[in-house]
Design a protein around this motif. Structure first.
Motif, PDB file in Angstrom:
ATOM      1  N   SER A   1      86.832  30.675  30.276  1.00 63.81           N
ATOM      2  CA  SER A   1      86.111  30.388  28.636  1.00 63.81           C
ATOM      3  C   SER A   1      86.720  28.768  27.958  1.00 63.81           C
ATOM      4  CB  SER A   1      87.205  31.627  27.723  1.00 63.81           C
ATOM      5  OG  SER A   1      88.711  30.829  27.639  1.00 63.81           O
ATOM      6  N   LEU A   2      85.520  29.030  27.048  1.00 69.20           N
ATOM      7  CA  LEU A   2      85.049  27.033  26.530  1.00 69.20           C
ATOM      8  C   LEU A   2      86.355  26.778  26.103  1.00 69.20           C
ATOM      9  CD1 LEU A   2      81.874  27.026  26.118  1.00 69.20           C
ATOM     10  CD2 LEU A   2      82.705  26.577  27.729  1.00 69.20           C
ATOM     11  N   SER A   3      87.254  27.970  24.825  1.00 64.56           N
ATOM     12  CA  SER A   3      88.005  27.863  24.356  1.00 64.56           C
ATOM     13  C   SER A   3      89.429  27.623  25.028  1.00 64.56           C
ATOM     14  CB  SER A   3      88.623  29.092  23.386  1.00 64.56           C
ATOM     15  OG  SER A   3      88.433  29.974  23.937  1.00 64.56           O
ATOM     16  N   GLY A   4      89.547  28.286  26.367  1.00 65.89           N
ATOM     17  CA  GLY A   4      91.009  28.054  27.024  1.00 65.89           C
ATOM     18  C   GLY A   4      91.039  26.758  27.282  1.00 65.89           C
ATOM     19  N   ALA A   5      89.937  27.240  28.184  1.00 64.23           N
ATOM     20  CA  ALA A   5      90.077  25.058  28.622  1.00 64.23           C
ATOM     21  C   ALA A   5      90.627  24.293  27.533  1.00 64.23           C
ATOM     22  CB  ALA A   5      88.289  25.332  29.357  1.00 64.23           C
ATOM     23  N   ALA A   6      89.546  24.467  26.145  1.00 66.93           N
ATOM     24  CA  ALA A   6      89.900  23.341  25.490  1.00 66.93           C
ATOM     25  C   ALA A   6      91.314  23.554  24.439  1.00 66.93           C
ATOM     26  CB  ALA A   6      89.042  24.089  24.127  1.00 66.93           C
ATOM     27  N   GLY A   7      92.441  24.712  24.161  1.00 66.47           N
ATOM     28  CA  GLY A   7      93.570  24.118  24.448  1.00 66.47           C
ATOM     29  C   GLY A   7      94.159  24.045  25.928  1.00 66.47           C
ATOM     30  N   LYS A   8      93.778  23.884  26.864  1.00 70.38           N
ATOM     31  CA  LYS A   8      94.729  23.417  27.970  1.00 70.38           C
ATOM     32  C   LYS A   8      94.044  21.845  28.362  1.00 70.38           C
ATOM     33  CE  LYS A   8      95.780  25.394  32.053  1.00 70.38           C
ATOM     34  NZ  LYS A   8      95.048  25.964  33.654  1.00 70.38           N
ATOM     35  N   LEU A   9      93.366  21.408  28.165  1.00 69.54           N
ATOM     36  CA  LEU A   9      92.846  20.361  27.931  1.00 69.54           C
ATOM     37  C   LEU A   9      93.265  19.025  26.382  1.00 69.54           C
ATOM     38  CD1 LEU A   9      90.507  20.132  30.311  1.00 69.54           C
ATOM     39  CD2 LEU A   9      92.162  20.075  31.254  1.00 69.54           C
TER      40      LEU A   9
ATOM     41  N   ALA B   1      87.322  19.661  33.248  1.00 68.55           N
ATOM     42  CA  ALA B   1      86.573  20.146  31.998  1.00 68.55           C
ATOM     43  C   ALA B   1      85.843  21.765  32.827  1.00 68.55           C
ATOM     44  CB  ALA B   1      85.792  19.728  31.210  1.00 68.55           C
ATOM     45  N   LEU B   2      85.002  21.364  33.545  1.00 71.42           N
ATOM     46  CA  LEU B   2      84.229  22.477  34.496  1.00 71.42           C
ATOM     47  C   LEU B   2      85.124  23.693  35.486  1.00 71.42           C
ATOM     48  CD1 LEU B   2      81.794  23.736  36.065  1.00 71.42           C
ATOM     49  CD2 LEU B   2      82.062  21.453  37.727  1.00 71.42           C
ATOM     50  N   VAL B   3      85.751  22.497  35.597  1.00 71.96           N
ATOM     51  CA  VAL B   3      87.404  23.973  37.048  1.00 71.96           C
ATOM     52  C   VAL B   3      88.469  24.245  35.478  1.00 71.96           C
ATOM     53  CG1 VAL B   3      89.293  23.453  38.357  1.00 71.96           C
ATOM     54  CG2 VAL B   3      87.499  21.621  38.315  1.00 71.96           C
ATOM     55  N   CYS B   4      88.572  23.335  34.988  1.00 72.50           N
ATOM     56  CA  CYS B   4      89.775  24.358  33.636  1.00 72.50           C
ATOM     57  C   CYS B   4      88.593  25.696  32.776  1.00 72.50           C
ATOM     58  CB  CYS B   4      89.476  23.585  32.575  1.00 72.50           C
ATOM     59  SG  CYS B   4      91.647  23.931  31.818  1.00 72.50           S
ATOM     60  N   VAL B   5      87.927  25.187  32.723  1.00 67.26           N
ATOM     61  CA  VAL B   5      86.588  26.879  32.408  1.00 67.26           C
ATOM     62  C   VAL B   5      86.445  27.915  33.175  1.00 67.26           C
ATOM     63  CG1 VAL B   5      84.494  27.361  32.031  1.00 67.26           C
ATOM     64  CG2 VAL B   5      85.489  25.153  30.194  1.00 67.26           C
TER      65      VAL B   5
ATOM     66  N   LEU C   1      75.336  26.067  34.940  1.00 70.90           N
ATOM     67  CA  LEU C   1      77.397  26.609  35.642  1.00 70.90           C
ATOM     68  C   LEU C   1      77.810  28.017  35.107  1.00 70.90           C
ATOM     69  CD1 LEU C   1      78.233  22.853  35.088  1.00 70.90           C
ATOM     70  CD2 LEU C   1      77.199  23.934  36.745  1.00 70.90           C
ATOM     71  N   PHE C   2      77.425  28.156  34.079  1.00 69.74           N
ATOM     72  CA  PHE C   2      78.033  29.542  33.437  1.00 69.74           C
ATOM     73  C   PHE C   2      76.972  30.479  33.293  1.00 69.74           C
ATOM     74  CE2 PHE C   2      81.137  26.386  33.678  1.00 69.74           C
ATOM     75  CZ  PHE C   2      82.036  27.390  34.537  1.00 69.74           C
ATOM     76  N   TRP C   3      77.068  31.490  32.768  1.00 66.31           N
ATOM     77  CA  TRP C   3      76.589  32.862  32.757  1.00 66.31           C
ATOM     78  C   TRP C   3      77.518  33.165  31.759  1.00 66.31           C
ATOM     79  CZ3 TRP C   3      72.049  33.224  34.024  1.00 66.31           C
ATOM     80  CH2 TRP C   3      71.887  33.324  35.505  1.00 66.31           C
ATOM     81  N   ARG C   4      77.100  32.358  29.931  1.00 65.20           N
ATOM     82  CA  ARG C   4      77.715  33.151  29.214  1.00 65.20           C
ATOM     83  C   ARG C   4      78.123  34.543  28.334  1.00 65.20           C
ATOM     84  NH1 ARG C   4      76.655  27.891  29.979  1.00 65.20           N
ATOM     85  NH2 ARG C   4      77.401  26.108  29.145  1.00 65.20           N
ATOM     86  N   GLN C   5      78.878  35.275  28.808  1.00 62.00           N
ATOM     87  CA  GLN C   5      79.390  36.952  27.864  1.00 62.00           C
ATOM     88  C   GLN C   5      79.919  36.635  26.391  1.00 62.00           C
ATOM     89  OE1 GLN C   5      81.118  37.760  31.760  1.00 62.00           O
ATOM     90  NE2 GLN C   5      78.694  38.874  32.665  1.00 62.00           N
ATOM     91  N   ARG C   6      80.035  38.009  25.832  1.00 61.64           N
ATOM     92  CA  ARG C   6      81.235  38.263  24.829  1.00 61.64           C
ATOM     93  C   ARG C   6      81.995  37.850  25.109  1.00 61.64           C
ATOM     94  NH1 ARG C   6      78.502  43.026  20.760  1.00 61.64           N
ATOM     95  NH2 ARG C   6      76.652  41.955  20.703  1.00 61.64           N
ATOM     96  N   ASP C   7      82.557  38.069  26.534  1.00 58.43           N
ATOM     97  CA  ASP C   7      83.929  37.601  26.759  1.00 58.43           C
ATOM     98  C   ASP C   7      84.285  37.052  27.762  1.00 58.43           C
ATOM     99  OD1 ASP C   7      82.701  38.883  29.165  1.00 58.43           O
ATOM    100  OD2 ASP C   7      84.099  40.386  29.443  1.00 58.43           O
ATOM    101  N   GLY C   8      83.931  36.329  27.894  1.00 60.65           N
ATOM    102  CA  GLY C   8      84.185  34.504  27.964  1.00 60.65           C
ATOM    103  C   GLY C   8      82.857  34.466  28.916  1.00 60.65           C
ATOM    104  N   VAL C   9      83.160  33.136  29.893  1.00 64.23           N
ATOM    105  CA  VAL C   9      81.890  33.312  30.939  1.00 64.23           C
ATOM    106  C   VAL C   9      82.558  33.472  32.257  1.00 64.23           C
ATOM    107  CG1 VAL C   9      81.435  30.723  29.072  1.00 64.23           C
ATOM    108  CG2 VAL C   9      82.918  30.631  30.862  1.00 64.23           C
ATOM    109  N   ARG C  10      81.300  32.959  33.206  1.00 65.78           N
ATOM    110  CA  ARG C  10      81.554  33.177  34.389  1.00 65.78           C
ATOM    111  C   ARG C  10      80.384  32.359  35.162  1.00 65.78           C
ATOM    112  NH1 ARG C  10      78.129  37.171  37.535  1.00 65.78           N
ATOM    113  NH2 ARG C  10      77.728  37.626  35.590  1.00 65.78           N
ATOM    114  N   PRO C  11      81.174  31.784  36.488  1.00 67.11           N
ATOM    115  CA  PRO C  11      80.628  30.844  36.776  1.00 67.11           C
ATOM    116  C   PRO C  11      78.966  31.353  37.965  1.00 67.11           C
ATOM    117  CG  PRO C  11      82.050  31.456  38.194  1.00 67.11           C
ATOM    118  CD  PRO C  11      82.922  31.912  36.534  1.00 67.11           C
ATOM    119  N   THR C  12      78.350  30.077  37.563  1.00 69.22           N
ATOM    120  CA  THR C  12      77.217  30.997  38.447  1.00 69.22           C
ATOM    121  C   THR C  12      77.466  30.859  40.144  1.00 69.22           C
ATOM    122  OG1 THR C  12      76.490  28.451  38.500  1.00 69.22           O
ATOM    123  CG2 THR C  12      75.686  30.537  36.734  1.00 69.22           C
TER     124      THR C  12
END
Length: 67
Positions: free
Chosen positions: A17-25, A8-12, A47-58
């Motif tokens: 995005s969390l939803s993108g990873a969810a759909g793939k997995l 899940a971490l790698v896919c995010v 692990l991630f900076w949460r933003q309006r348009d998705g997430v960015r790894p720290t």
């Protein structure tokens, strides 16, 4: 389940995005969020900076990924 959290971490990271990873997995976004939260708790850092348009790894996340 441990391996699934890291998948899940790698896919995010790959999807940005969390939803993108969810759909793939095949999980719900909520399940992916819980997996990431569990990894953050286990490792003791964000692990991630949460933003309006998705997430960015720290920086810590980026260091964890090669492992």
């Amino acid at each position: 389940m441990e391996l699934e959290k890291y998948r899940a971490l790698v896919c995010v990271v790959e999807t940005g995005s969390l939803s993108g990873a969810a759909g793939k997995l095949g999980y719900t976004p909520s399940a992916i969020s819980r997996m990431i939260a569990a990894l953050e708790e286990e490792n003791g850092f964000t692990l991630f900076w949460r933003q309006r348009d998705g997430v960015r790894p720290t920086a810590a996340c980026e260091q964890l990924l090669p492992a």
